[in-house]
Write an enzyme that holds these catalytic residues in place. Structure first.
Site, PDB file in Angstrom:
ATOM      1  N   ASP A   1       0.797  -1.244   0.000  1.00 18.90           N
ATOM      2  CA  ASP A   1       0.000   0.000   0.000  1.00 18.90           C
ATOM      3  C   ASP A   1       0.826   1.291   0.000  1.00 18.90           C
ATOM      4  O   ASP A   1       0.499   2.234   0.745  1.00 18.90           O
ATOM      5  CB  ASP A   1      -0.983  -0.004   1.190  1.00 18.90           C
TER       6      ASP A   1
ATOM      7  N   ASP B   1      -4.671  -0.774  -1.606  1.00 18.49           N
ATOM      8  CA  ASP B   1      -5.993  -0.650  -1.009  1.00 18.49           C
ATOM      9  C   ASP B   1      -6.861  -0.065  -2.133  1.00 18.49           C
ATOM     10  O   ASP B   1      -6.472   0.937  -2.754  1.00 18.49           O
ATOM     11  CB  ASP B   1      -5.868   0.330   0.171  1.00 18.49           C
TER      12      ASP B   1
ATOM     13  N   LYS C   1      -7.093  -5.002  -2.989  1.00 19.73           N
ATOM     14  CA  LYS C   1      -7.863  -5.531  -1.861  1.00 19.73           C
ATOM     15  C   LYS C   1      -8.769  -4.445  -1.301  1.00 19.73           C
ATOM     16  O   LYS C   1      -8.538  -3.256  -1.565  1.00 19.73           O
ATOM     17  CB  LYS C   1      -6.917  -6.033  -0.767  1.00 19.73           C
TER      18      LYS C   1
ATOM     19  N   CYS D   1      -2.194  -2.664   7.660  1.00 15.37           N
ATOM     20  CA  CYS D   1      -1.998  -3.616   6.554  1.00 15.37           C
ATOM     21  C   CYS D   1      -0.680  -4.366   6.638  1.00 15.37           C
ATOM     22  O   CYS D   1      -0.612  -5.537   6.266  1.00 15.37           O
ATOM     23  CB  CYS D   1      -2.160  -2.907   5.219  1.00 15.37           C
TER      24      CYS D   1
END
Ligand code: VGL
Ligand code: ZN
Length: 197
Positions: free
Chosen positions: A9, A51, A101, A143
């Site tokens: 991310d 993300d 995701k 994360c």
């Protein structure tokens, strides 16, 4: 030992000035970019997650107008927007596998992400015979933590590069590093990786 790098991310919204900017996020983006430039070729595979939330949805309670910054957040990383793009310092051509995701429901672990072909991270790693993983990126206490715990549970030898991660909050980030270490991940710094700079 077949080692991969997982970049978590490193997106505009998680760096300073972004919708959910993490202190040190830009420094991490620049450090990860440098690490990729020097060492991408040393890895069997370089994976990166994003993300990747829906715009017209609270993504399963992940977005809130009164975020608590633990389980709910301001709108961030809406798929297809600049905020969801990789930080511009990253050379996306050095990334072999792109995972997304969090589309429609919260998902902190890159191991819940999928490739454009719908493959999971675990499937990709297994197919390439990867048994060890270096992890860098954002955010340490969310994360990175979830991904590292999943990686360890999947049986991988995991190293977390502590000067290439940054978290939302200092206390939860320290706790997350301790938890990852306790779970079996090894905490290292860039200098331990033996990459010439
Ligand atoms: C993340 C908060 C909300 C992360 C994602 O990438 O760590 N944190 N969504
Ligand atoms: Zn999110």
């Amino acid at each position: 030992m077949v080692r991969a790098l997982l970049v978590i991310d490193v997106q505009n919204d998680f760096t300073e000035g972004g919708a959910l900017g993490v202190a040190g996020g830009t420094r991490v983006a620049e450090g990860v970019a440098e690490h990729l430039a020097l060492a991408a070729g040393d890895y069997a595979l370089v994976l990166a997650s994003r993300d990747w939330h829906e715009a017209e949805s609270d993504n399963g309670g992940h977005f809130s107008e009164q975020p608590d910054y633990v389980d709910s957040w301001p709108v961030h990383c809406v798929r297809g927007t600049t905020g969801a793009d990789y930080h511009p310092a990253l050379d996306a051509s050095s990334i072999d596998v792109h995972l997304t995701k969090g589309t429609g429901s919260p998902s902190y672990s890159a191991f819940e992400g999928v490739t454009a072909d719908g493959e999971s991270a675990a499937e990709v790693l297994r197919a390439r015979g990867v048994d060890s993983l270096d992890v860098v990126g954002l955010a340490t206490d969310h994360c990175v933590r979830a991904s590292v715990l999943d990686a360890v549970a999947a049986g991988l030898a995991v190293r977390v590069v502590t000067d290439l991660v940054a978290g939302v909050a200092p206390v939860s980030s320290e706790a997350a590093l301790a938890e990852m270490s306790e779970a079996g991940a090894t905490l290292v710094t860039r200098s331990d990786l033996g990459v010439e700079s």
